[in-house]
Design an enzyme around this catalytic site. Sequence first.
Site, mmCIF file in Angstrom:
data_model
loop_
_atom_site.group_PDB
_atom_site.id
_atom_site.type_symbol
_atom_site.label_atom_id
_atom_site.label_comp_id
_atom_site.label_asym_id
_atom_site.label_seq_id
_atom_site.Cartn_x
_atom_site.Cartn_y
_atom_site.Cartn_z
ATOM 1 C CB CYS A 98 -34.987 -79.438 -3.260
ATOM 2 S SG CYS A 98 -34.920 -80.011 -4.897
ATOM 3 C CB CYS A 123 -43.409 -78.626 11.564
ATOM 4 S SG CYS A 123 -44.909 -78.578 10.419
ATOM 5 N NE ARG A 178 -35.689 -85.802 -7.232
ATOM 6 C CZ ARG A 178 -36.658 -84.754 -7.441
ATOM 7 N NH1 ARG A 178 -37.677 -84.354 -6.336
ATOM 8 N NH2 ARG A 178 -36.620 -83.966 -8.402
ATOM 9 C CB CYS A 200 -46.934 -85.371 8.949
ATOM 10 S SG CYS A 200 -47.630 -83.830 8.314
ATOM 11 C CB CYS A 205 -41.871 -81.566 -7.211
ATOM 12 S SG CYS A 205 -40.923 -82.964 -6.422
ATOM 13 C CB CYS A 235 -42.760 -85.611 9.678
ATOM 14 S SG CYS A 235 -41.813 -84.378 9.322
ATOM 15 C CB CYS A 248 -37.034 -77.472 -6.075
ATOM 16 S SG CYS A 248 -38.489 -78.415 -5.390
#
Length: 326
Positions: free
Chosen positions: A107, A63, A270, A67, A198, A70, A138
């Site tokens: 998801c 990616c 969640r 972040c 979400c 991550c 999702c």
Amino acid sequence: MSKNTQLSQPAKIRHDWDKTEILSLFQRPFNDLLFQAHSLHRQFFKPNDVQISTLLNIKTGACPEDCSYCPQSARHETDLEKEKLMAVEEVVAAAKFAKKNGSSRFCMGAAWRELRDRDLNYIETVIKEIKAIGLETCVTLGMVKAEQAKQLKAAGLDYYNHNIDTSVEFYEKVITTRTYEDRLKTLDNIRDAGINVCCGGIVGMGEDINDRAGLLMTLANMATHPESVPINLLVKVKGTPLENAEDLESFDFIRTVAVARILMPASTVRLSAGRADMNDEMQALCYFAGANSVFYGEKLLTTPNPDVSRDQQLFNKLGINFIQTH
Ligand code: SAM
Ligand code: DTB
Ligand code: SF4
């Protein structure tokens, strides 16, 4: 009027929280805070029901974003094996397996900065096929434009996950390649398209109580609360800038769940990443504080989640029912 009498009044859903009020919730004695959160939880939900969702990473690693938490960022040297986008048939096979195991929502995550138009067709096909199995869908694919969100809605998408991660103040210490505003814009596009939102964050990244209050304030002051609010405890992955972040005190995590429940009483909260590192007692307190959804299955996107058998045992011990949907 005593505080307990106040709690028996029907709760009003508010969108005008200020930081001081939220901080004072965080600072309440632990038992008072949990009692308040749990009492509200009972007004809006069946107290022993927990919804389960299954997570699948359809595109792993490489990616371009930075972040700090991550493992999938191409900018960090983690041991992760990157993988290309999964074939539609493989995704559908995984969804059928999830349905057989009692999951109600499937998801899918992709390590993308944003959804590109050239991938839209693939995503629409996957959504349609999974809806046809009888599962809610999702996706979490990074930023989406208004037009793309409408197309996802037309394909039958039920939820879009896009986290703001932390407070606006702490955000730039964690991510520099896209802004808080970018995230809010994507969330508006999803909301405007009529897709359930979400949206939550991560705690344990070295933020302080003001940042945890700020994260929840941004969520709770949205014109419509996110239908689903994932609270992630940082999973510290070797090679990421946050691999040595200081451990968050368990009680501070449980308080975050409780305050989320109080600020957004009708939203599903969640208990997301980090459960594999939590003992049964900590998870039980999170359910008491208002958590009523989990990811079910051995893996999150790239990191471990509790085994299904461990979750089943804990749910049996606590008398918790797995439920299909909220
Ligand atoms: N790339 C898309 C995006 O960031 O919007 C979707 C996938 S991304 C991995 C989904 C979410 O997982 C992130 O927003 C973050 O909140 C959460 N996450 C990622 N790594 C994590 C970690 N190590 N611990 C806890 N949560 C994490
Ligand atoms: C969310 O808030 N948590 C999930 C889901 N949304 C996509 C992801 C957690 C990821 C944890 C790190 C990993 O497994 O790579
Ligand atoms: Fe990429 Fe999402 Fe990971 Fe950020 S959280 S590096 S956008 S996969």
